[in-house]
Design an enzyme around this catalytic site. Structure first.
Site, PDB file in Angstrom:
ATOM      1  N   ASP A  34       0.844  -1.192   0.000  1.00 31.19           N
ATOM      2  CA  ASP A  34       0.000   0.000   0.000  1.00 31.19           C
ATOM      3  C   ASP A  34       0.884   1.248   0.000  1.00 31.19           C
ATOM      4  OD1 ASP A  34      -2.195  -1.589   0.195  1.00 31.19           O
ATOM      5  OD2 ASP A  34      -2.727  -1.025   2.243  1.00 31.19           O
ATOM      6  N   LYS A  55      -2.924   2.556  -1.765  1.00 32.59           N
ATOM      7  CA  LYS A  55      -4.192   3.210  -1.743  1.00 32.59           C
ATOM      8  C   LYS A  55      -4.103   4.348  -0.782  1.00 32.59           C
ATOM      9  CE  LYS A  55      -7.263  -0.421  -2.807  1.00 32.59           C
ATOM     10  NZ  LYS A  55      -8.464  -1.134  -2.393  1.00 32.59           N
ATOM     11  N   MET A 168     -11.434   6.057   8.421  1.00 29.51           N
ATOM     12  CA  MET A 168     -11.785   6.699   7.137  1.00 29.51           C
ATOM     13  C   MET A 168     -12.982   7.626   7.278  1.00 29.51           C
ATOM     14  SD  MET A 168     -11.328   3.445   4.564  1.00 29.51           S
ATOM     15  CE  MET A 168     -12.032   2.202   5.648  1.00 29.51           C
TER      16      MET A 168
HETATM   17  N1  SAH Z   1      -6.017  -1.921   7.941  1.00 30.16           N
HETATM   18  C1  SAH Z   1      -5.789  -0.617   8.520  1.00 30.16           C
HETATM   19  C2  SAH Z   1      -6.907   0.355   8.204  1.00 30.16           C
HETATM   20  C3  SAH Z   1      -7.014   0.692   6.729  1.00 30.16           C
HETATM   21  S1  SAH Z   1      -8.272   1.871   6.402  1.00 30.16           S
HETATM   22  C4  SAH Z   1      -5.605  -0.776  10.040  1.00 30.16           C
HETATM   23  O1  SAH Z   1      -5.818  -1.874  10.570  1.00 30.16           O
HETATM   24  O2  SAH Z   1      -5.236   0.195  10.688  1.00 30.16           O
HETATM   25  C5  SAH Z   1      -7.347   3.374   6.406  1.00 30.16           C
HETATM   26  C6  SAH Z   1      -7.763   4.218   7.602  1.00 30.16           C
HETATM   27  O3  SAH Z   1      -7.083   3.752   8.756  1.00 30.16           O
HETATM   28  C7  SAH Z   1      -7.401   5.674   7.501  1.00 30.16           C
HETATM   29  O4  SAH Z   1      -8.355   6.405   6.752  1.00 30.16           O
HETATM   30  C8  SAH Z   1      -7.425   6.080   8.960  1.00 30.16           C
HETATM   31  O5  SAH Z   1      -8.753   6.232   9.420  1.00 30.16           O
HETATM   32  C9  SAH Z   1      -6.853   4.831   9.628  1.00 30.16           C
HETATM   33  N2  SAH Z   1      -5.403   4.932   9.860  1.00 30.16           N
HETATM   34  C10 SAH Z   1      -4.432   4.206   9.279  1.00 30.16           C
HETATM   35  N3  SAH Z   1      -3.220   4.524   9.793  1.00 30.16           N
HETATM   36  C11 SAH Z   1      -3.446   5.474  10.723  1.00 30.16           C
HETATM   37  C12 SAH Z   1      -2.610   6.226  11.602  1.00 30.16           C
HETATM   38  N4  SAH Z   1      -1.288   6.029  11.646  1.00 30.16           N
HETATM   39  N5  SAH Z   1      -3.189   7.129  12.423  1.00 30.16           N
HETATM   40  C13 SAH Z   1      -4.519   7.323  12.422  1.00 30.16           C
HETATM   41  N6  SAH Z   1      -5.356   6.655  11.604  1.00 30.16           N
HETATM   42  C14 SAH Z   1      -4.834   5.745  10.766  1.00 30.16           C
END
Ligand code: SAH
Length: 255
Positions: A34, A55, A168
């Site tokens: 990603d 993405k 998100m």
């Molecule tokens: N699989 C990932 C989530 C993917 S969806 C997980 O388990 O974390 C992507 C969303 O994850 C982003 O829009 C945000 O809401 C959140 N996200 C991912 N990394 C983040 C971070 N370091 N800090 C805050 N939100 C995060």
């Protein structure tokens, strides 16, 4: 025929990666990752051909069907294929679609979990998502609906949980506020918006549900979570941070 590993890269900081993930990355022949995965994590796959496949929320991304096909094609030619996803692969990561494509093609796969953003944010702001006597349930939800999907009713589960973490969602903050108020959530519900959890660029905003529509005004550009619930009540939080708890919307830089 190779084997495909769906690997969680963790929330951002490259050292929040499991030992198993690191070992598999070192063995990778091909890495599909990603866009959000830290370059140091990608670099662990020293011998792999590296393919970025999307993405970034809101930005153009490689279509999921194309990723599924690419994964299958690559696994037919290489022994160790790693599909590296932000956070945990099984949460809001479309892993099931990739698993489905691999099963259909009879390709062996293994899932390696990662630290999901909600847990990284909880750790970074020092607030437990559960608390004895106060919070016994946690909902992980997203208000986001894909373009070809039906509307989803994500709100009741959020209202019903003691603590809720929305992935998100920051781009839709005003709609989220309206939806949750309509469902009867108190406008005084404590809210945190945490951007770039686990990274040096992390920012934390403290507000209430009634102020949530102001969140995008703070230029939240990195990945961010909206966290709601009484556990985020500033007066119940660590005393070191309490001084800044009075301002209506407070941004704390942790770096
Ligand atoms: N699989 C990932 C989530 C993917 S969806 C997980 O388990 O974390 C992507 C969303 O994850 C982003 O829009 C945000 O809401 C959140 N996200 C991912 N990394 C983040 C971070 N370091 N800090 C805050 N939100 C995060």
């Amino acid at each position: 025929m190779g084997k495909v590993y769906l690997v969680g890269a963790g929330p951002g900081a490259p050292d929040l990666l499991t030992l198993r993930a690191a070992r598999i990355l070192e063995q990778a022949d091909v890495l599909l990752h990603d866009a959000l995965v830290h370059p140091d994590t990608v670099a662990l796959a020293a011998n792999a051909e590296k393919i970025a496949v999307g993405k970034r929320c809101g930005a153009r991304s490689t279509a999921q069907r194309f990723i599924n096909k690419r994964l299958v094609d690559v696994a037919r030619k290489h022994a160790v294929v790693v599909r590296l996803k932000g956070g945990d692969p099984m949460l809001f990561g479309r892993a099931q679609e990739e698993i489905g494509a691999l099963e259909e093609a009879n390709i062996e796969y293994e899932i390696v979990p990662g630290v999901t953003a909600a847990l990284a944010a909880s750790a970074a702001i020092g607030v437990s998502l559960t608390r004895r006597g106060l919070a016994r349930s946690v909902t992980l939800a997203t208000p986001r609906v894909g373009t070809e999907e039906e509307e989803s009713d994500w709100a009741p589960a959020v209202v019903a949980a003691d603590t809720a973490v929305l992935y998100m969602g920051v781009g839709q903050a005003p709609e989220i506020k309206r939806c949750l108020l309509e469902r009867g959530m108190s406008p005084a519900t404590p809210v945190r918006v945490v951007e770039n959890a686990s990274l040096p660029t992390m920012r934390e905003f403290r507000l209430t549900l009634s102020e949530l529509d102001r969140a995008p005004g703070h230029g939240v550009a990195g990945p961010a979570l909206i966290m709601l619930g009484e556990v985020f009540d500033a007066s119940a939080c660590n005393s070191a941070d309490a001084a800044s708890a009075d301002a209506p919307v407070t941004c704390l830089r942790r770096a």
